[in-house]
Design an enzyme around this catalytic site. Structure first.
Site: not given
Ligand code: PAF
Length: 249
Positions: A15, A39
């Site tokens: 990150h 998700q």
């Molecule tokens: O890759 C991720 O951490 C997630 O899929 C995202 C893009 C932040 C969406 O919740």
């Protein structure tokens, strides 16, 4: 110009690479931290998702974030959720194993874009299918992919790695070893064989898929495909790991 880095927290050096890239382009770098329930296929996975908000603030700030935004559920989904449908690629591989996952991703990314209104957004190439699906949203926001950051032994950094046992962590680099060994193979058939053989030597890795696809649409690659990518996913210690690598020189 403002740049958004959408994350679900449990930040790491991967990150930080996204944040540093954003900072090289812009003075305004917003990092969002939101664990998007849409998700995840089951509630168990949401509960198990690692959380480290204080450390996240430190890591994001050190890497150059100018705003760290941790919205709550109501801020993202204030009324009835209109779930967006991801492109056709979303039914394959990661999407086939996690039905509805990419619809949840495009829905939250769209909401984050609506609220933050960034000019650009940065995502890691580690989730390459996700990156391609976000590109296919054809939003006005410029989408930028940043190469995967790896540990000393090649394992792609991921928030989930902290859930691996000591032994699992050692064997987890089988994914990287398989792709790296296949990268310069002269044909797809040979590359696939190298991947399959390398993976089969590790009894702790429960493979979900390990194939070489056309980067553009995730159809199976042939020798004449211009941009081929190995994509691999599976479980170690019940932890789902995914990774990918461009094949060829
Ligand atoms: O890759 C991720 O951490 C997630 O899929 C995202 C893009 C932040 C969406 O919740």
């Amino acid at each position: 110009m403002s740049v958004l880095i959408p994350t679900m927290g449990a930040l790491h050096k991967g990150h930080q690479a996204l944040i540093k890239r954003a900072r090289s382009m812009s003075k305004e770098v917003v990092v969002s931290i939101f664990i998007n329930p849409l998700q995840f296929e089951n509630k168990d996975e949401i509960a198990k998702y690692p959380r480290s908000p204080e450390r996240d603030i430190q890591l994001a700030t050190l890497a150059g974030a100018t705003e760290i935004w941790m919205p709550d559920y109501e801020e993202i989904y204030p009324c009835e959720i209109k779930k967006l449908k991801a492109s056709a690629m979303a039914d394959l591989y990661e999407g086939a194993s996690r039905p509805g996952h990419f619809d949840g991703v495009v829905t939250v990314v769209n909401r984050l874009f609506e609220i933050v209104k960034p000019e650009a957004a940065i995502f890691g190439e580690k989730d390459f299918q996700q990156l391609q699906i976000i590109h296919a949203m054809k939003s006005a926001v410029e989408i930028i992919g940043v190469p995967t950051v790896r540990a000393y032994d090649g394992l792609a950094l991921s928030s989930r790695n902290v859930r691996l046992s000591e032994h699992g962590r050692i064997s987890a680099n089988v994914i990287y070893r398989a792709m790296a060994a296949a990268r310069l193979a002269p044909t797809i058939a040979i590359a696939q064989e190298i991947i399959d053989t390398t993976i089969s030597t590790d009894t702790g890795f429960e493979c979900d898929y390990a194939v070489i696809v056309n980067e553009e649409d995730f159809s199976l690659a042939t020798d004449s495909t211009k941009h081929k990518r190995a994509i691999i996913a599976g479980w170690i210690d019940g932890v789902r790991l995914i990774d990918n690598m461009r094949m060829g020189a």
